[in-house]
Design an enzyme around this catalytic site. Structure first.
Site, PDB file in Angstrom:
ATOM      1  N   LYS A  81       0.836  -1.195   0.000  1.00 31.70           N
ATOM      2  CA  LYS A  81       0.000   0.000   0.000  1.00 31.70           C
ATOM      3  C   LYS A  81       0.876   1.251   0.000  1.00 31.70           C
ATOM      4  CE  LYS A  81      -3.824   1.962   2.746  1.00 31.70           C
ATOM      5  NZ  LYS A  81      -4.660   1.709   3.941  1.00 31.70           N
ATOM      6  N   SER A 156      -9.268   2.380   3.353  1.00 31.84           N
ATOM      7  CA  SER A 156      -8.349   3.058   2.473  1.00 31.84           C
ATOM      8  C   SER A 156      -7.471   2.110   1.658  1.00 31.84           C
ATOM      9  CB  SER A 156      -7.468   4.017   3.278  1.00 31.84           C
ATOM     10  OG  SER A 156      -6.644   3.331   4.198  1.00 31.84           O
ATOM     11  N   SER A 180      -9.727   0.306   7.575  1.00 35.65           N
ATOM     12  CA  SER A 180      -9.164   0.356   6.223  1.00 35.65           C
ATOM     13  C   SER A 180      -8.650  -0.956   5.665  1.00 35.65           C
ATOM     14  CB  SER A 180      -8.048   1.400   6.166  1.00 35.65           C
ATOM     15  OG  SER A 180      -8.573   2.685   6.341  1.00 35.65           O
TER      16      SER A 180
END
Length: 474
Positions: A81, A156, A180
């Protein structure tokens, strides 16, 4: 509505990450072939999903050719990420305000992740600073859900979830400061475990925060992959103060006391599909011999204000101290409207922060008291169906999108403020075939309990697969 997936008859096939690693170890194919297949799959779907933030394919190919991997996922292609420092790649944080400057070194979790043997082929998308529950932007294409490209992939960790669900890679890094990992797992039909605070290396920036919200983990298509990930990190580093989880390989024998939460902290009712699937999950648990009892919410409505004050503080820190937080070259003029709105929200209420922190700590005590009587808590992961692209667009007027976020993300944040583990399991489906995640929480250090239960649910109700859904326009 369009389904998009990359599953095909290559060396990756329909294997999970453990299966890919075993194929490499057995000599059925090489790490280089697995990497080439993953890159071809990414190329096949990313034009429609927009889930890659930074490509790193040339270095990934070189690493695969050298084949110096070791660990549970030796040679498995994956994503990291793009809010996590990976040496040589810019950590853009999903924001145009952050300079395009390569990270000088790996951060601690990156080393742990690479220690499992994975081969990072790219960095995945996230909304600016991970503050939204949908991976959408004002300056570029949104990340789309492979089950329906008109729908949000969640956030996210939206880019990681979209590409794992689409079959481009079998497993990917995610992290979770308010849901997330679990939100995009629920949106995209994946397993998403938020570990106990401290179980995995955290974000360096949040180490000295009054409450460290963020836990690193993965999103995966099988319970097995998440269990092996956690066990392999434990092999690398034992965590003081937490009992080892060990390698969980199947359901547990013990029948559990389950607290059912069907009421949102916002007071808004669940939508029809979410309520139906939650009740179906409760029925399934009872069929499996667990005892389920509906109970009142273990936090009160004041929690909303306390959490949103703290959430807004994170935006304020980027807005006012971005150069220190995000590094040299930070351009505050390029902040997105949601980050700016949250920052202004905090500035108007900054005097409330000490009492909000105290309130969150009191909520933690109340939330954890529920585990004196129950082994796990079950709820929906999200309060309503995954919204269409645009519903949580950061350009929507702040008051409107703020209210929408609070109503949507009503169940996951309590685990971040308390530090307790939680897992979203894809055993629900909406009337139109979209995944619905069911959420299970346990007390500190009890990931084994969650993984054993997830294995049992996966066996009893095999997860619906995107490759079995109708393809093309629907």
């Amino acid at each position: 509505m369009k389904h998009v997936h990359a599953f095909t008859d290559d060396v990756l096939g329909e294997r999970d990450a453990v299966g890919v690693a075993r194929g490499i170890a057995a000599g059925e194919f090489t790490a280089a072939e697995a990497t080439a297949a993953a890159l071809a799959r990414i190329d096949a779907v990313n034009g429609q999903l927009a889930a890659i933030a930074v490509d790193d394919r040339e270095r990934a190919r070189a690493r695969a050719g050298a084949n110096g991997f070791s660990g549970a996922f030796a040679g498995v292609p994956t994503l990291i990420k793009n809010n996590t420092d990976y040496a040589g790649l810019p950590t853009r944080q999903g924001s145009a305000a952050v300079a395009d400057r390569p990270a000088a070194a790996h951060e601690p979790f990156t080393g742990e992740f690479l220690g499992t043997g994975v081969n990072v082929v790219a960095a995945s998308t996230l909304p600016p600073f991970g503050l939204n529950a949908s991976t959408e932007f004002v300056d570029r294409e949104p990340t789309r859900n492979p089950w329906n490209t008109d729908v949000s992939a969640g956030a996210s960790s939206g880019g990681s979830a979209a590409l794992v669900a689409a079959g481009a890679v079998p497993i990917a890094h995610a992290n979770d400061g308010g849901g997330s990992i679990r939100i995009p797992a629920a949106a995209c039909g994946l397993v998403g475990l938020k570990p106990t605070r401290g179980r995995t290396a955290g974000l360096p920036a949040s180490a000295n925060a009054p409450i460290d919200l963020v836990s690193n983990g993965v999103v995966s298509r099988s319970v097995r992959d998440t269990a092996y990930f956690l066990a392999d990190l434990e092999r690398q580093r034992r965590v003081a103060g937490l009992d080892p989880v060990g390698l969980v390989q199947g359901p547990g024998a013990r029948r559990l006391r389950v607290a059912l939460i069907a009421d949102s902290v916002t007071g808004q009712p669940l939508d029809t599909d979410t309520h139906r699937e939650l009740m179906a999950a409760a029925d399934l648990l009872e069929e499996l011999g667990h005892r389920v009892e509906q109970v009142p919410l273990p936090v009160d409505r004041a929690y909303i204000d306390h959490f949103t004050d703290y959430w807004a503080l994170l935006a304020f820190s980027f807005d006012r101290f971005g150069g220190k937080v995000a590094g040299p070259g930070f351009d505050r003029t390029k902040l997105d409207p949601l980050t700016r709105g949250l920052s202004r929200h905090f500035a108007r209420r900054f005097y409330r922060l000490p009492s909000s922190i105290i309130g969150l700590k009191r909520s933690t005590a109340k939330f954890r008291r529920a585990f004196a009587d129950y082994d796990v808590i079950v709820s929906p992961t999200l309060a309503h169906a995954t919204p269409e692209i645009g519903y949580l667009d950061p350009a929507v007027p702040f008051g409107e999108v703020f209210d929408r976020l609070i109503r949507y993300v009503a169940f996951t944040p309590a685990n971040n403020t308390s530090g307790t583990p939680a897992i979203s399991v894809p055993i629900g489906r909406s009337a139109d075939g979209m995944p619905i995640g069911i959420h299970f929480s346990a007390d500190l250090g009890e990931e084994r309990k969650l993984l054993e239960l997830a294995y049992e649910l996966e066996a009893a109700r095999p997860f619906y697969r995107i490759q079995d859904a109708s393809s093309g326009d629907a």
